[in-house]
Design a protein around this motif. Structure first.
Motif, PDB file in Angstrom:
ATOM      1  N   ALA A  53      55.567 -69.645 -23.804  1.00  0.00           N
ATOM      2  CA  ALA A  53      54.408 -69.111 -23.101  1.00  0.00           C
ATOM      3  C   ALA A  53      53.923 -70.206 -22.169  1.00  0.00           C
ATOM      4  N   THR A  54      53.730 -69.869 -20.903  1.00  0.00           N
ATOM      5  CA  THR A  54      53.392 -70.862 -19.889  1.00  0.00           C
ATOM      6  C   THR A  54      51.916 -70.753 -19.532  1.00  0.00           C
ATOM      7  N   ALA A  55      51.291 -71.901 -19.284  1.00  0.00           N
ATOM      8  CA  ALA A  55      49.848 -71.930 -19.071  1.00  0.00           C
ATOM      9  C   ALA A  55      49.432 -71.363 -17.725  1.00  0.00           C
ATOM     10  N   SER A  56      50.307 -71.429 -16.710  1.00  0.00           N
ATOM     11  CA  SER A  56      49.924 -70.975 -15.382  1.00  0.00           C
ATOM     12  C   SER A  56      51.151 -70.498 -14.621  1.00  0.00           C
ATOM     13  N   VAL A  57      50.897 -69.746 -13.567  1.00  0.00           N
ATOM     14  CA  VAL A  57      51.996 -69.312 -12.699  1.00  0.00           C
ATOM     15  C   VAL A  57      52.668 -70.528 -12.079  1.00  0.00           C
ATOM     16  N   GLU A  58      51.875 -71.508 -11.665  1.00  0.00           N
ATOM     17  CA  GLU A  58      52.426 -72.707 -11.024  1.00  0.00           C
ATOM     18  C   GLU A  58      53.380 -73.435 -11.963  1.00  0.00           C
ATOM     19  N   GLU A  59      53.007 -73.531 -13.230  1.00  0.00           N
ATOM     20  CA  GLU A  59      53.881 -74.197 -14.197  1.00  0.00           C
ATOM     21  C   GLU A  59      55.195 -73.437 -14.358  1.00  0.00           C
ATOM     22  N   LEU A  60      55.118 -72.112 -14.382  1.00  0.00           N
ATOM     23  CA  LEU A  60      56.334 -71.314 -14.507  1.00  0.00           C
ATOM     24  C   LEU A  60      57.235 -71.512 -13.287  1.00  0.00           C
ATOM     25  N   LEU A  61      56.647 -71.540 -12.094  1.00  0.00           N
ATOM     26  CA  LEU A  61      57.443 -71.674 -10.880  1.00  0.00           C
ATOM     27  C   LEU A  61      58.089 -73.052 -10.775  1.00  0.00           C
ATOM     28  N   GLU A  62      57.460 -74.057 -11.346  1.00  0.00           N
ATOM     29  CA  GLU A  62      57.993 -75.418 -11.285  1.00  0.00           C
ATOM     30  C   GLU A  62      59.025 -75.700 -12.372  1.00  0.00           C
ATOM     31  N   ALA A  63      59.140 -74.811 -13.350  1.00  0.00           N
ATOM     32  CA  ALA A  63      60.000 -75.069 -14.500  1.00  0.00           C
ATOM     33  C   ALA A  63      61.476 -75.091 -14.099  1.00  0.00           C
ATOM     34  N   SER A  64      62.195 -76.069 -14.605  1.00  0.00           N
ATOM     35  CA  SER A  64      63.622 -76.179 -14.294  1.00  0.00           C
ATOM     36  C   SER A  64      64.458 -75.161 -15.063  1.00  0.00           C
ATOM     37  N   ASP A  65      63.873 -74.576 -16.100  1.00  0.00           N
ATOM     38  CA  ASP A  65      64.611 -73.589 -16.895  1.00  0.00           C
ATOM     39  C   ASP A  65      64.296 -72.155 -16.475  1.00  0.00           C
ATOM     40  N   ALA A  84      55.513 -67.918  -3.246  1.00  0.00           N
ATOM     41  CA  ALA A  84      55.507 -69.205  -3.946  1.00  0.00           C
ATOM     42  C   ALA A  84      56.807 -69.414  -4.720  1.00  0.00           C
ATOM     43  N   ALA A  85      57.319 -68.352  -5.326  1.00  0.00           N
ATOM     44  CA  ALA A  85      58.585 -68.449  -6.059  1.00  0.00           C
ATOM     45  C   ALA A  85      59.737 -68.791  -5.124  1.00  0.00           C
ATOM     46  N   LEU A  86      59.757 -68.181  -3.948  1.00  0.00           N
ATOM     47  CA  LEU A  86      60.806 -68.479  -2.975  1.00  0.00           C
ATOM     48  C   LEU A  86      60.702 -69.930  -2.498  1.00  0.00           C
ATOM     49  N   ARG A  87      59.480 -70.403  -2.264  1.00  0.00           N
ATOM     50  CA  ARG A  87      59.303 -71.808  -1.851  1.00  0.00           C
ATOM     51  C   ARG A  87      59.785 -72.766  -2.935  1.00  0.00           C
ATOM     52  N   ALA A  88      59.663 -72.329  -4.195  1.00  0.00           N
ATOM     53  CA  ALA A  88      60.108 -73.152  -5.321  1.00  0.00           C
ATOM     54  C   ALA A  88      61.619 -73.081  -5.518  1.00  0.00           C
ATOM     55  N   GLY A  89      62.305 -72.309  -4.678  1.00  0.00           N
ATOM     56  CA  GLY A  89      63.754 -72.234  -4.748  1.00  0.00           C
ATOM     57  C   GLY A  89      64.281 -71.228  -5.757  1.00  0.00           C
TER      58      GLY A  89
END
Length: 353
Positions: A53-65, A84-89
């Protein structure tokens, strides 16, 4: 990380549940989940069998997994989260509407270059729909003359029925058409191989007040249209038709035969002819999307599973036929804009290309 695709899901409601099931059916991993509160995230992680369970959308988008992000949130947040997801690759699966305006949809389509970015127009994945499309494409039906049908629901039929979609700030400027009318249009264009070029629409607000608040998005809409190929058509869309739960019905009337698909009876495709009518049963059409023997019904979740599986196949480098992408989400935004403009002006409107 293993070779299995790892998905992050943003949103813990009904659609988040549907997506999570499809992720697992595709052999992928629900790696992370995030909801509107820490409590909803934790509960969904258990319910969805997510790893974290992730604390924020930003944390989920930054996750390497996380390889692919599934956006299953209220409509007005789709564009910002997908961007934002596309910018995060990340690759992206975004619920429709892709955006609540055409300009945002254009920006997302451009931003998605080089990524797999899909929108779940999942009714394309019924085997009987694929059979209808094949009959039109190979000339079995002859030239298409008319396209008509409806998409009817009743979940807003009563005066006290309320939902976040009633609020334009959360759901966008269109409700019934943007929610379900675009599904019908996508299916009509997918089966016929033609596109709606111009239309005339009227929108209806059946209940002007819900929950003490004025209603500003339509309960129903009627649309007349003409395609690029000159085919005439009509559509009725409603979320206030008692007894109709999810009645998407499409008729394709061509020179040699007519075809009719009913989403509430998806195991058969009706084929009409001057000398007699018949029903093509799922399993007889030879579609790779027909997963179980005839007589064992397939339904909506099966279509969703097939859509997600094809999305992940595309991430793996394949090119599945008929996969709905951000280009189709952008198309839906163009149709919605045309419907709202026509209803406001009382005129025929060219659908933005």
């Amino acid at each position: 990380m293993s070779d299995r695709i790892h998905a992050g899901i943003v949103g813990t409601g009904f659609m988040g549940t549907v997506h999570a099931r499809a992720v697992r059916r595709a052999g992928a991993v629900v790696s992370r989940i995030v909801g509107s509160t820490p409590g909803s995230s934790a509960a969904a992680a258990d319910r969805f069998d997510a790893e974290y369970a992730t604390a924020s959308v930003e944390e989920l988008l930054e996750a390497s997994d996380v390889d692919v992000v599934h956006v299953c949130t209220p409509n007005a947040t789709h564009a910002s989260i997908a961007a934002a997801a596309l910018r995060a690759g990340k690759h992206v699966v975004c619920e429709k509407p892709l955006a609540t305006g055409l300009a945002e949809a254009d920006q997302l389509l451009a931003a998605a270059a080089g990524r797999v970015a899909t929108v779940p127009f999942v009714y394309r994945f019924y085997p009987t729909v694929r059979a209808a499309r094949a009959r039109v494409a190979d000339g079995t039906t002859g030239p298409v003359r008319l396209l008509h049908g409806h998409y009817l629901q009743d979940w807003m039929a009563l005066p006290d029925d309320e939902n976040w979609r009633v609020d334009p700030a959360r759901g966008g400027g269109s409700r019934a058409f943007a929610d379900i009318g675009v599904h019908w249009c996508d299916l009509a264009e997918f089966v016929s191989g033609d596109r709606i070029a111009r239309l005339s629409a009227r929108t209806v607000i059946a209940e002007p007040v819900r929950g003490g608040r004025p209603v500003r998005t339509e309960d129903a809409a009627t649309v007349q249209f003409e395609t690029v190929g000159g085919v005439a058509g009509s559509l009725v869309v409603s979320q206030v038709s008692p007894g109709r739960k999810n009645r998407l019905a499409l008729s394709v009337d061509a020179a040699r035969e007519s075809l009719a698909f009913d989403q509430e009876q998806p195991e058969t495709l009706w084929i009409g002819g001057r000398d007699g009518n018949r029903e093509l049963r799922r399993g007889e059409e030879g579609s790779p999307y027909s997963l179980v023997p005839t007589g064992h019904p397939q339904g909506y979740q099966d279509c969703f599973d097939a859509f997600v599986a094809d999305t992940y196949a595309a991430i793996g480098g394949q090119a599945p036929d008929g996969l709905p992408t951000f280009a189709d989400g952008r198309r839906a935004a163009a149709l919605t804009e045309a419907v709202l403009t026509s209803a406001a002006t009382g005129t025929w409107i060219e659908v933005p290309r």
